[in-house]
Design an enzyme around this catalytic site. Structure first.
Site, PDB file in Angstrom:
ATOM      1  N   PHE A 113       0.863  -1.182   0.000  1.00  0.00           N
ATOM      2  CA  PHE A 113       0.000   0.000   0.000  1.00  0.00           C
ATOM      3  C   PHE A 113       0.903   1.238   0.000  1.00  0.00           C
ATOM      4  O   PHE A 113       1.857   1.301   0.776  1.00  0.00           O
ATOM      5  CB  PHE A 113      -0.890  -0.030   1.246  1.00  0.00           C
ATOM      6  CG  PHE A 113      -1.984   0.980   1.206  1.00  0.00           C
ATOM      7  CD1 PHE A 113      -3.124   0.759   0.442  1.00  0.00           C
ATOM      8  CD2 PHE A 113      -1.877   2.166   1.916  1.00  0.00           C
ATOM      9  CE1 PHE A 113      -4.135   1.703   0.399  1.00  0.00           C
ATOM     10  CE2 PHE A 113      -2.900   3.117   1.871  1.00  0.00           C
ATOM     11  CZ  PHE A 113      -4.029   2.877   1.115  1.00  0.00           C
ATOM     12  N   ASP A 184       2.156  -5.954   7.463  1.00  0.00           N
ATOM     13  CA  ASP A 184       0.936  -5.147   7.517  1.00  0.00           C
ATOM     14  C   ASP A 184      -0.246  -6.086   7.268  1.00  0.00           C
ATOM     15  O   ASP A 184      -0.327  -6.735   6.214  1.00  0.00           O
ATOM     16  CB  ASP A 184       1.016  -4.036   6.452  1.00  0.00           C
ATOM     17  CG  ASP A 184      -0.175  -3.086   6.507  1.00  0.00           C
ATOM     18  OD1 ASP A 184      -1.262  -3.513   6.951  1.00  0.00           O
ATOM     19  OD2 ASP A 184      -0.022  -1.925   6.069  1.00  0.00           O
ATOM     20  N   TYR A 209     -10.807  -0.697  10.778  1.00  0.00           N
ATOM     21  CA  TYR A 209     -12.032  -0.192  10.124  1.00  0.00           C
ATOM     22  C   TYR A 209     -12.455  -1.033   8.924  1.00  0.00           C
ATOM     23  O   TYR A 209     -13.517  -0.800   8.369  1.00  0.00           O
ATOM     24  CB  TYR A 209     -11.887   1.285   9.709  1.00  0.00           C
ATOM     25  CG  TYR A 209     -10.575   1.633   9.024  1.00  0.00           C
ATOM     26  CD1 TYR A 209     -10.335   1.271   7.706  1.00  0.00           C
ATOM     27  CD2 TYR A 209      -9.584   2.323   9.713  1.00  0.00           C
ATOM     28  CE1 TYR A 209      -9.140   1.586   7.094  1.00  0.00           C
ATOM     29  CE2 TYR A 209      -8.376   2.643   9.111  1.00  0.00           C
ATOM     30  CZ  TYR A 209      -8.164   2.269   7.799  1.00  0.00           C
ATOM     31  OH  TYR A 209      -6.969   2.581   7.202  1.00  0.00           O
ATOM     32  N   LYS A 210     -11.623  -1.990   8.513  1.00  0.00           N
ATOM     33  CA  LYS A 210     -11.989  -2.821   7.355  1.00  0.00           C
ATOM     34  C   LYS A 210     -12.756  -4.046   7.869  1.00  0.00           C
ATOM     35  O   LYS A 210     -13.897  -3.928   8.295  1.00  0.00           O
ATOM     36  CB  LYS A 210     -10.745  -3.229   6.581  1.00  0.00           C
ATOM     37  CG  LYS A 210      -9.941  -2.052   6.020  1.00  0.00           C
ATOM     38  CD  LYS A 210      -8.724  -2.567   5.265  1.00  0.00           C
ATOM     39  CE  LYS A 210      -7.752  -1.466   4.890  1.00  0.00           C
ATOM     40  NZ  LYS A 210      -8.265  -0.528   3.899  1.00  0.00           N
ATOM     41  N   ARG A 356     -13.155  -3.962  -7.434  1.00  0.00           N
ATOM     42  CA  ARG A 356     -12.741  -4.758  -6.270  1.00  0.00           C
ATOM     43  C   ARG A 356     -13.961  -5.077  -5.403  1.00  0.00           C
ATOM     44  O   ARG A 356     -14.790  -4.202  -5.138  1.00  0.00           O
ATOM     45  CB  ARG A 356     -11.729  -3.916  -5.493  1.00  0.00           C
ATOM     46  CG  ARG A 356     -10.992  -4.629  -4.420  1.00  0.00           C
ATOM     47  CD  ARG A 356      -9.911  -3.739  -3.848  1.00  0.00           C
ATOM     48  NE  ARG A 356     -10.469  -2.661  -3.042  1.00  0.00           N
ATOM     49  CZ  ARG A 356      -9.850  -2.086  -2.017  1.00  0.00           C
ATOM     50  NH1 ARG A 356      -8.633  -2.476  -1.679  1.00  0.00           N
ATOM     51  NH2 ARG A 356     -10.391  -1.108  -1.329  1.00  0.00           N
TER      52      ARG A 356
HETATM   53  C1  LIG Z   1      -2.258  -2.022   3.621  1.00  0.00           C
HETATM   54  C2  LIG Z   1      -2.549  -0.655   4.149  1.00  0.00           C
HETATM   55  N1  LIG Z   1      -1.587   0.001   4.828  1.00  0.00           N
HETATM   56  C3  LIG Z   1      -1.812   1.254   5.294  1.00  0.00           C
HETATM   57  C4  LIG Z   1      -3.015   1.891   5.108  1.00  0.00           C
HETATM   58  C5  LIG Z   1      -3.198   3.291   5.641  1.00  0.00           C
HETATM   59  O1  LIG Z   1      -3.972   3.279   6.793  1.00  0.00           O
HETATM   60  P1  LIG Z   1      -4.373   4.596   7.592  1.00  0.00           P
HETATM   61  O2  LIG Z   1      -5.140   5.464   6.654  1.00  0.00           O
HETATM   62  O3  LIG Z   1      -5.244   4.090   8.709  1.00  0.00           O
HETATM   63  O4  LIG Z   1      -3.141   5.247   8.096  1.00  0.00           O
HETATM   64  C6  LIG Z   1      -4.049   1.229   4.440  1.00  0.00           C
HETATM   65  C7  LIG Z   1      -5.348   1.885   4.227  1.00  0.00           C
HETATM   66  O5  LIG Z   1      -6.241   1.402   3.604  1.00  0.00           O
HETATM   67  C8  LIG Z   1      -3.804  -0.075   3.925  1.00  0.00           C
HETATM   68  O6  LIG Z   1      -4.743  -0.750   3.252  1.00  0.00           O
END
Ligand SMILES: Cc1ncc(COP(=O)(O)O)c(C=O)c1O
Length: 397
Positions: A113, A184, A209-210, A356
């Site tokens: 990400f 992660d 939150y997911k 998705r």
């Molecule tokens: C794999 C991954 N890492 C990091 C993040 C970023 O998270 P945050 O906005 O809570 O900092 C996300 C957000 O969707 C994500 O999917």
């Protein structure tokens, strides 16, 4: 056995909506609104500042951490909730780097990400020009795990395609080369069984939150292996990670174990919502969730491939290599997703051309998947996406 009919009845799912986006933002647990209201009225309202002790607000980050920990194979007392995931990525990578002080490379992949890469890049820039963020193709990660690498930072399940890295094998390989791992779990926690302890993982982070349904802006979590947690420097050394925050000493001494990964004041209202969601998760077994998730994703892929010409699978075909989401390439994917949403089927779009869909057995069943696939087939075969209003890009896709 997890009773999915009961868990489904515990979510508020708006009439006429088929929700296939719980991989991005989980729906509202029905009890959350009252839970938050009670917290606000009875605790914040009545107890005021004494709520930190009387209502146990200060213990919530580790209490919730343990409930999440059960879903990700973490030892008791090894997970704490707080901050946002981007912050937790920074904290984990910074702490991991310090465990390997003679090495200068953080290895990651271009399926990660972007925020994870941005945070690591920002951190390494602060540390100085000798540090390097090395980003390779996902399939090349294993070959790049060398003795030059300090930290391997990966997202286990790719946010676009759902492709999974082999956490066990890569962690083992990393350790054999003296590399510290940061996983992660944003698209893993509540999506697939994770065995942090069994995989000998070092650090892990994720969001709530997911799949965990803690609500928009719900706090993140961080895991540190118990064998490391009294050794690591927390890097973001806020007062609530201090050994004795209320001693107000001017020098920082890290707290015991996972407590040291706390930073500042925890988001109590948001944690009350998360706690309502975890009441549902407490009824679920990840083995059942995974089995059901595979059934749902297989069903969706089969239906879409049979009825939607032009859509090509962007996710691994082998369910064992796929998280709890299914993605398809489609040139007009953005417009098609808008047309779907207009018909009550909510998924999302990831540039450049990915439609998705998330599959979340706690509240999505076979009937929902069949209906969603039928509506998608109607939109694709009849080109119902081909309208100007479906092509206007919104801020959040
Ligand atoms: C794999 C991954 N890492 C990091 C993040 C970023 O998270 P945050 O906005 O809570 O900092 C996300 C957000 O969707 C994500 O999917």
């Amino acid at each position: 056995m997890t009773d999915f009919a009961t868990t489904k009845s515990m979510f508020h799912l708006p009439e006429g909506v088929l929700y296939l986006d719980g991989n991005s933002l989980g729906p509202l647990p029905k009890s959350a609104a009252n839970h938050v209201k009670d917290m606000m009225q009875d605790e914040w309202g009545q107890m005021l500042i004494t709520g930190w002790n009387k209502a146990g607000w200060m213990g919530m980050p580790t209490g919730l951490g343990d409930r999440i920990g059960r879903l990700i194979g973490a030892e008791a007392g090894s997970v704490v909730v707080g901050d946002t995931l981007s912050i937790k990525v920074y904290q984990a990578v910074a702490s991991a780097l310090e465990l390997n002080p003679t090495r200068r490379v953080v290895l990651s992949d271009n399926g990660n990400f972007p925020s994870d890469l941005y945070m690591a890049d920002g951190l390494l820039r602060s540390l100085g020009p000798d540090y390097e963020l090395r980003v390779v193709d996902p399939q090349d990660v294993a070959a790049h795990v060398t003795e030059e690498v300090a930290v391997l930072m990966l997202t286990e399940v790719d946010y676009r395609s759902g492709r999974m890295h082999d956490m066990r094998a890569l962690t083992e390989q990393a350790h054999a080369k003296g590399v510290v791992t940061v996983w992660d779990l944003a698209h893993s926690a509540g999506a697939i069984p994770v065995d942090l302890s069994g995989c000998n993982a070092d650090f892990a982070v994720g969001c709530t939150y997911k799949y965990l349904n803690g609500g928009p802006g719900a706090p993140a979590f961080i895991y540190v292996a118990p064998r490391l947690s009294d050794r690591v420097r927390p890097a973001l050394s806020g007062w609530l990670g201090h050994e004795a925050p209320f001693a107000f000493d001017l020098d920082y001494r890290p707290g015991t174990g996972i407590e040291r990964m706390r930073v500042g004041t925890p988001p109590v209202i948001q944690m009350a919502a998360l706690s309502a969601a975890m009441d549902i998760w407490d009824m679920a077994d990840m083995t059942d969730v995974r089995a059901k998730s595979i059934e749902l994703t297989e069903l969706f892929i089969a239906r879409v491939e049979a009825t939607c010409p032009g859509l090509t699978l962007a996710s691994p075909r082998n369910a064992a290599l796929r998280g709890s989401q299914v993605s398809f390439h489609f040139d007009e994917g953005y417009a098609a997703m808008q047309a779907l949403i207009a018909r009550g089927v909510i998924g999302d779009f990831r540039a450049p051309d990915i439609m998705r869909f998330g599959f979340t057995p706690l509240y999505v069943d076979e009937g929902d998947v069949e209906q969603a696939a039928e509506i998608l087939a109607d939109i694709i075969t009849n080109k119902l996406w081909d309208k100007p209003e479906y092509k206007i890009r919104q801020r959040v896709t």
